[in-house]
Design an enzyme around this catalytic site. Structure first.
Site, PDB file in Angstrom:
ATOM      1  N   GLU A   1      37.495  40.991  44.859  1.00  0.00           N
ATOM      2  CA  GLU A   1      36.621  40.905  46.031  1.00  0.00           C
ATOM      3  C   GLU A   1      36.435  39.414  46.304  1.00  0.00           C
ATOM      4  OE1 GLU A   1      32.133  41.491  47.717  1.00  0.00           O
ATOM      5  OE2 GLU A   1      32.547  41.012  45.640  1.00  0.00           O
TER       6      GLU A   1
ATOM      7  N   ASP B   1      34.228  41.783  40.951  1.00  0.00           N
ATOM      8  CA  ASP B   1      33.170  41.491  41.908  1.00  0.00           C
ATOM      9  C   ASP B   1      32.975  39.988  42.098  1.00  0.00           C
ATOM     10  OD1 ASP B   1      30.715  42.324  43.453  1.00  0.00           O
ATOM     11  OD2 ASP B   1      29.728  41.193  41.855  1.00  0.00           O
TER      12      ASP B   1
END
Length: 713
Positions: free
Chosen positions: A451, A398
């Site tokens: 990401e 993330d």
């Protein structure tokens, strides 16, 4: 004589070296004789009973510390204490045991190179010198003293002070008799003299939130996925089909735990043809509204859904059904909750001490100190932990962009340049390179997925070439552009064709995943269905068209739960998906279409086997340019060719001329406008024939896409 201050510190549990006083020690005044000391405040008598039956009475010194002599071999012993008229209290003595950690472990921890950190830190049920119990170890280098408090000592840790293991910053205590289910925290005496209570950073299980204590646990699970792991290790994810179903477990079907969800997930995900499930973070987190992205227990699967072995069961069952498992992982920041990592030993420890590098003001969270060996080791080992202990097949990392740049979400003057004067976070870059290189070395066939939303070069380039070493990168540019485009009224799309086609320019610059994730259906964005223009039929037609374009586009695919059947309302973690929509024929037909889309996609190796090869892709057209359409070719290494033709206009196009890459017969293997999917039934009767030069005349359905496969002869 023992110094009075030392004795008082040992009695109060504030000594950094309680084992120097307590336990069994050679008597300096008598060869072959031993001194036994134990802490038993308020006792009326204390006796050490050795394994050979010898009883050694202890006399009270001061502050509840008792001492007695023993002439014999240094055997194991128990302490028997009498309190008034009550029964005797008999217990093995934690302070008679030698340290559990060896010098090699401590050296590797200091160097930041202990790749199996969870096997030495935290709470571990072990047999230590023939005695069953739990070893507690914690890294707290700035602490003056550390002790273990829990349900086994009425949350008073004075009698369970830990010993410092020197320059490593590690504290250790073996407590005999404790086993799985023990609830505990660490009491830490900070440099400024405060006692604070902290959950174990390395805990592998935690209480169900809102409770915050750590829980001693063991695993008895026996894996049955050896064949899956072997197959995984012989393949490269980039060269195989990957169609990912992203799941927030708490709201997918509320009330289901890890074990309960296995059958339902397998039936649903398998029935819809997805190759992988990606779980939003399942590491422990205190606030459900964070969706798991504010982690307090990096090594503890959230207990909301059951025991860690229940998660092992779920993953094992998914593997048995041929479904891979990707886990969301959050090494970019952590919350400020007082019971967890923040200022763990009274000073910044896991977070960078400079707030310009150690705090995310926008998110109200803290940033790891990636340049500190032990912190980097904590995170690298955590990634390996999920692969080793839970057999996950990939980690989606993330917020990588927030890690890469020192000026991320900061105004001028709020950030400090690196040693070269640049904005790149060199320590974070080295950490990402290390975790990727180590994970791929140890677990072949896995996928590390970033990401990452910027143009940072080399995200999926190998670390040997200076890249970050990820296997895949989320294509956020494609996601933004394509959603803006598909949200437009078909009447105006022709003027914005670049929003659709720009991604083809850089499609092979990285190894991409095309994400329509949870982030696109929250915070007022509405659902994907709601973003589509037109009436109900047109919205669903647009969704089928968009999915066919997405699945045909270079890159792997990810779809957030609910979008496969046209969830109409915005997603909320606090309630279930609108499963009732599957009772509506048109939404059930959309779900049927997604299942068929995945089936055909998996069968056509041309759509996934050459993802890194720009020569396997080309755009095609006809004698006239039509900005409402997009057509392109995908090829594999075995002569198979698939053509994707998309009509983004609201009306059908008859006699659409297209120059196909080969002459002959082309089979229509997918038509998003088929009646079975709720379409209008416009198409080409299953086949297309070209002239000798390869030109075909097609009927393009409204808001529809065709997939064509060449048939030799």
């Amino acid at each position: 004589m023992i110094d009075d201050n030392v004795l008082n510190a040992v009695s109060s549990g504030s000594s950094h070296a309680p084992h120097d006083v307590l336990g069994l020690h050679e008597d300096p005044d008598a060869a072959g004789r031993w001194l036994v000391r134990a802490r038993r405040p308020l006792a009326t008598s204390v006796t050490a009973v050795f394994a050979d039956g010898v009883r050694a009475p202890l006399a009270h010194l001061r502050y509840g510390i008792w001492e007695g002599g023993y002439a014999g071999d240094p055997l194991p012993y128990e302490i028997v204490a009498t309190y008034g008229d009550g029964p005797d209290f008999v217990a093995d003595d934690p302070y008679r045991h030698v340290p559990v950690l060896g010098e090699l472990d401590l050296h590797l921890i200091r160097e930041g190179r202990h790749e199996q950190l969870w096997r030495v830190l935290g709470a571990r049920v072990i047999d230590h010198g023939g005695t069953a119990g739990t070893s507690f170890t914690v890294w707290a280098p700035d602490a003056q003293a550390v002790r273990v408090a829990g349900d086994f000592n009425d949350w008073d840790g004075q009698g369970h002070a830990m010993r410092s293991m020197g320059a490593s910053g590690v504290w250790e205590l073996f407590v005999p008799g404790l086993g799985a289910g023990t609830v505990y925290k660490f009491e830490i005496l900070t440099p400024d003299g405060r006692w604070i209570l902290k959950a174990d950073p390395m805990a592998r299980y935690a209480e169900v939130p809102p409770a915050t204590a750590s829980v001693v646990t063991t695993s008895t699970y026996e894996w049955e996925d050896d064949a899956w792991i072997a197959r995984r290790g012989s393949r490269t994810p980039l060269d195989g089909p990957m169609s990912v179903y992203e799941v927030h477990l708490g709201s997918w079907r509320p009330g289901l735990g890890y074990r309960d969800a296995a059958d339902a997930l397998i039936d649903y995900v398998g029935g819809h043809g997805f190759t992988h499930v990606e779980f939003l973070p399942l590491a422990e987190h205190p606030f459900g509204g964070s969706w798991g992205y504010q982690v307090t227990g990096y090594y503890a699967p959230t207990s909301r859904f059951g025991h860690p072995d229940d998660l092992r069961y779920l993953i094992d069952r998914l593997h048995g059904a041929g479904i891979g498992v990707i886990m969301d992982w959050v090494p970019g920041h952590f919350p400020k909750d007082a019971f967890a990592l923040a200022r763990f030993d009274g000073r910044p420890l896991y977070e960078h001490p400079d707030p310009r590098r150690g705090e995310h003001k926008d998110w109200g969270t803290l940033i790891f100190d990636y340049g500190r060996n032990e912190v980097r080791n904590f995170l690298v080992a955590n990634a390996l932990y999920w692969f080793e202990e839970f057999h996950v097949d990939g980690l989606r990392v993330d917020a990588v962009a927030s890690m890469l740049y020192l000026d991320y979400s900061r105004e001028p003057g709020e950030w400090e340049p690196n040693i070269h004067g640049g904005r790149e976070n060199l320590e974070a870059i080295r950490f990402l390179q290390e975790v990727n290189a180590t994970a791929y070395k140890r677990y072949p066939g896995i996928a590390m997925i970033a990401e990452e939303s910027t143009s940072f070069a080399g995200v999926t380039a190998p670390t040997s070439a200076g890249g970050l070493g990820f296997g895949f990168k989320w294509n956020m540019g494609w996601m933004n552009d394509s959603l803006v485009y598909i949200s437009r009224d078909p009447m105006y799309r022709a003027h914005h064709e670049g929003e659709l086609s720009f991604s083809f320019v850089y499609a092979f610059s990285e190894n991409y995943v095309l994400p329509i994730s949870h982030d696109e259906v929250v915070h007022g964005k509405g659902s994907l269905f709601a973003r589509m223009p037109g009436d109900h039929w047109q919205k669903l037609a647009n969704m089928r068209l968009f999915y066919a374009y997405m699945w045909g586009h270079p890159g792997k695919q990810l779809l957030f739960m609910g979008q496969e059947f046209g969830q109409m309302s915005e997603w909320s973690e606090s309630r279930a998906l609108d499963w009732w929509l599957l009772d509506q024929p048109t939404h059930a037909q959309l779900a049927q279409f997604v299942a068929e889309l995945n089936r055909v996609y998996r069968e056509q190796s041309a759509l996934w086997s050459r993802e890194r090869d720009g020569a396997a892709f080309s755009r095609i057209g006809g004698p006239g340019w039509n900005p409402d359409t997009s057509s392109f070719v995908r090829r594999d290494n075995h002569g198979n060719t698939v053509v994707v033709v998309c009509n983004f206009a609201g009306a059908p196009q008859d006699d659409f001329e297209l120059d196909l890459p080969e002459a002959g017969r082309w089979e229509e293997i997918l038509n998003t406008d088929a009646l079975a999917y709720g379409g209008s039934g416009v198409g080409n009767l299953g086949a297309v024939h070209t002239d000798a030069a390869g030109r075909a005349r097609l009927t393009l359905p409204p808001l529809g896409a065709l997939w064509l496969r060449h048939r030799a002869g």
